[in-house]
Each structure stands twice: as structure tokens, then as C-alpha cells.
Motif scaffolding. Structure first.
Motif, PDB file in Angstrom:
ATOM      1  N   ALA A 115      38.025  34.132  -2.474  1.00 31.38           N
ATOM      2  CA  ALA A 115      39.251  33.345  -2.385  1.00 31.38           C
ATOM      3  C   ALA A 115      39.539  32.779  -0.994  1.00 31.38           C
ATOM      4  O   ALA A 115      40.370  31.900  -0.858  1.00 31.38           O
ATOM      5  N   CYS A 116      38.861  33.269   0.036  1.00 31.12           N
ATOM      6  CA  CYS A 116      39.102  32.746   1.381  1.00 31.12           C
ATOM      7  C   CYS A 116      37.803  32.127   1.908  1.00 31.12           C
ATOM      8  O   CYS A 116      36.840  32.001   1.168  1.00 31.12           O
ATOM      9  N   THR A 117      37.763  31.756   3.163  1.00 29.02           N
ATOM     10  CA  THR A 117      36.565  31.113   3.716  1.00 29.02           C
ATOM     11  C   THR A 117      35.945  31.897   4.869  1.00 29.02           C
ATOM     12  O   THR A 117      35.098  31.375   5.588  1.00 29.02           O
ATOM     13  N   THR A 118      36.333  33.156   5.034  1.00 27.76           N
ATOM     14  CA  THR A 118      35.829  33.945   6.160  1.00 27.76           C
ATOM     15  C   THR A 118      34.317  34.129   6.114  1.00 27.76           C
ATOM     16  O   THR A 118      33.646  34.069   7.135  1.00 27.76           O
ATOM     17  N   CYS A 119      33.750  34.337   4.934  1.00 24.00           N
ATOM     18  CA  CYS A 119      32.307  34.596   4.806  1.00 24.00           C
ATOM     19  C   CYS A 119      31.508  33.333   4.479  1.00 24.00           C
ATOM     20  O   CYS A 119      30.361  33.418   4.044  1.00 24.00           O
ATOM     21  N   ALA A 123      33.262  31.668  -6.698  1.00 30.02           N
ATOM     22  CA  ALA A 123      33.705  31.167  -5.395  1.00 30.02           C
ATOM     23  C   ALA A 123      34.905  30.228  -5.552  1.00 30.02           C
ATOM     24  O   ALA A 123      34.805  29.017  -5.362  1.00 30.02           O
ATOM     25  N   ILE A 124      36.064  30.804  -5.859  1.00 25.71           N
ATOM     26  CA  ILE A 124      37.256  29.984  -6.065  1.00 25.71           C
ATOM     27  C   ILE A 124      37.819  29.427  -4.750  1.00 25.71           C
ATOM     28  O   ILE A 124      38.596  28.491  -4.762  1.00 25.71           O
ATOM     29  N   GLY A 125      37.395  29.974  -3.609  1.00 28.84           N
ATOM     30  CA  GLY A 125      37.858  29.507  -2.307  1.00 28.84           C
ATOM     31  C   GLY A 125      37.152  28.266  -1.811  1.00 28.84           C
ATOM     32  O   GLY A 125      37.493  27.752  -0.753  1.00 28.84           O
ATOM     33  N   LEU A 126      36.176  27.772  -2.575  1.00 21.29           N
ATOM     34  CA  LEU A 126      35.450  26.546  -2.207  1.00 21.29           C
ATOM     35  C   LEU A 126      35.521  25.555  -3.356  1.00 21.29           C
ATOM     36  O   LEU A 126      35.224  25.901  -4.494  1.00 21.29           O
ATOM     37  N   SER A 127      35.870  24.340  -3.039  1.00 24.38           N
ATOM     38  CA  SER A 127      35.916  23.304  -4.075  1.00 24.38           C
ATOM     39  C   SER A 127      34.496  23.007  -4.557  1.00 24.38           C
ATOM     40  O   SER A 127      33.516  23.237  -3.834  1.00 24.38           O
ATOM     41  N   PRO A 128      34.370  22.496  -5.772  1.00 26.38           N
ATOM     42  CA  PRO A 128      33.041  22.088  -6.253  1.00 26.38           C
ATOM     43  C   PRO A 128      32.371  21.083  -5.308  1.00 26.38           C
ATOM     44  O   PRO A 128      31.159  21.118  -5.123  1.00 26.38           O
ATOM     45  N   GLU A 129      33.179  20.229  -4.679  1.00 27.55           N
ATOM     46  CA  GLU A 129      32.621  19.254  -3.739  1.00 27.55           C
ATOM     47  C   GLU A 129      31.969  19.949  -2.537  1.00 27.55           C
ATOM     48  O   GLU A 129      30.862  19.605  -2.133  1.00 27.55           O
ATOM     49  N   LEU A 130      32.654  20.934  -1.954  1.00 29.37           N
ATOM     50  CA  LEU A 130      32.073  21.656  -0.822  1.00 29.37           C
ATOM     51  C   LEU A 130      30.838  22.449  -1.261  1.00 29.37           C
ATOM     52  O   LEU A 130      29.865  22.546  -0.510  1.00 29.37           O
ATOM     53  N   GLN A 131      30.859  22.985  -2.463  1.00 26.49           N
ATOM     54  CA  GLN A 131      29.680  23.688  -2.966  1.00 26.49           C
ATOM     55  C   GLN A 131      28.503  22.722  -3.089  1.00 26.49           C
ATOM     56  O   GLN A 131      27.383  23.064  -2.713  1.00 26.49           O
ATOM     57  N   ARG A 132      28.766  21.510  -3.565  1.00 29.31           N
ATOM     58  CA  ARG A 132      27.697  20.500  -3.666  1.00 29.31           C
ATOM     59  C   ARG A 132      27.168  20.112  -2.290  1.00 29.31           C
ATOM     60  O   ARG A 132      26.015  19.726  -2.144  1.00 29.31           O
ATOM     61  N   GLN A 133      28.035  20.201  -1.264  1.00 32.01           N
ATOM     62  CA  GLN A 133      27.623  19.881   0.109  1.00 32.01           C
ATOM     63  C   GLN A 133      26.849  21.027   0.758  1.00 32.01           C
ATOM     64  O   GLN A 133      26.442  20.925   1.905  1.00 32.01           O
ATOM     65  N   GLY A 134      26.677  22.135   0.026  1.00 30.84           N
ATOM     66  CA  GLY A 134      25.866  23.230   0.534  1.00 30.84           C
ATOM     67  C   GLY A 134      26.625  24.415   1.096  1.00 30.84           C
ATOM     68  O   GLY A 134      26.021  25.306   1.693  1.00 30.84           O
ATOM     69  N   PRO A 149      30.692  38.295   8.883  1.00 31.59           N
ATOM     70  CA  PRO A 149      32.124  38.070   8.716  1.00 31.59           C
ATOM     71  C   PRO A 149      32.539  38.095   7.244  1.00 31.59           C
ATOM     72  O   PRO A 149      31.827  37.568   6.384  1.00 31.59           O
ATOM     73  N   PHE A 150      33.676  38.722   6.950  1.00 29.37           N
ATOM     74  CA  PHE A 150      34.249  38.702   5.605  1.00 29.37           C
ATOM     75  C   PHE A 150      35.722  39.077   5.712  1.00 29.37           C
ATOM     76  O   PHE A 150      36.165  39.592   6.724  1.00 29.37           O
ATOM     77  N   SER A 151      36.456  38.832   4.631  1.00 30.75           N
ATOM     78  CA  SER A 151      37.850  39.238   4.591  1.00 30.75           C
ATOM     79  C   SER A 151      38.223  39.721   3.197  1.00 30.75           C
ATOM     80  O   SER A 151      38.356  40.913   2.976  1.00 30.75           O
ATOM     81  N   CYS A 152      38.343  38.812   2.241  1.00 28.83           N
ATOM     82  CA  CYS A 152      38.914  39.187   0.946  1.00 28.83           C
ATOM     83  C   CYS A 152      37.933  39.826  -0.033  1.00 28.83           C
ATOM     84  O   CYS A 152      38.352  40.547  -0.924  1.00 28.83           O
TER      85      CYS A 152
END
Length: 122
Positions: free
Chosen positions: A47-51, A65-76, A40-43
Motif C-alpha cells: 500500500a505504500c512506496t517505501t520498498c 501492489a495496490i500502492g502502484l498504479s497500473p501505469e507505474l507498473q507498466r513503466q517497470g 527498505p520497507f514499511s507497510c
């Protein structure tokens, strides 16, 4: 010469599992496509969360990865369209709506948007 890593992708939507060889200087999504794997992908620009995937093991680098906050990145969480492997990886695709809600849900106090209703009605 760049190192190449083995990336195992479990696609939750289809139940399929893919094994890819990805150089450390190539995006994982692009490498998957050149190897005939459709994910799956889109943009394609982070910038989005499709992939979005959840990293189960290994190390990933995703400076764009501007579509994910640093917090979500830390969560894996990671976006395959702008992610580089830094080790062998095991990842699992995610439900786009679930990741979107984790990312942006705090901005929508009334919950999910309901189609066809004015903003002030439930």
C-alpha cells in the motif's frame, strides 16, 4: 517444487548490491530478510512506496501492489513486499518520495506539502 530465481538488488541509497535466491512462490522482500539482507520497507502489504524498485531486467508478478498504479507498473516499478519473481531479475531501489510523487503528484496541484503552513498559504 517451485522454481528459484536469482534476484540482484542495487540499493541506490547505500551503493550496495545484493544477490538473492528467491522461489517463485515467495515474496522477494521476505526472502531477502530471511537471507540477512535489509532493504527498505514499511507497510508490508503493497500500500505504500517505501520498498519500491525499478525493474531493470526480468519479469516480476505483483498482483497485490495496490500502492502502484497500473501505469507505474507498466513503466517497470514494483513493490518488493508483494512481488514474486518470474525470472532472474535485476532491480534498483528508488527514492520513496520520488515514487510517491509519480503515483500521487497529480492530486497535489500546489506541489510538495510544506510542513507547518496552512493549506491555503505558500
Amino acid at each position: 517444487m517451485p522454481r528459484t530465481y536469482t534476484i540482484t538488488v542495487h540499493d541506490r541509497q547505500t551503493g550496495k548490491e545484493y544477490s538473492l535466491q528467491v522461489p517463485e512462490d515467495r515474496y522477494i522482500l521476505h526472502s531477502a530478510e530471511t537471507q540477512g539482507t535489509e532493504l527498505p520497507f514499511s507497510c508490508r502489504n503493497g500500500a505504500c512506496t517505501t520498498c519500491a524498485v525499478r525493474v531493470l531486467s526480468g519479469e516480476i508478478h505483483q498482483p497485490e501492489a495496490i500502492g502502484l498504479s497500473p501505469e507505474l507498473q507498466r513503466q517497470g516499478y514494483a513493490l518488493l513486499c508483494v512481488s514474486y519473481p518470474r525470472s532472474d531479475l535485476q532491480v534498483e531501489t528508488q527514492d520513496e518520495d520520488e515514487v510517491y510523487e509519480l503515483q500521487f503528484g497529480r492530486f497535489f496541484a500546489k506541489g510538495r506539502v510544506k510542513a507547518g503552513l496552512p493549506l491555503d498559504e505558500d
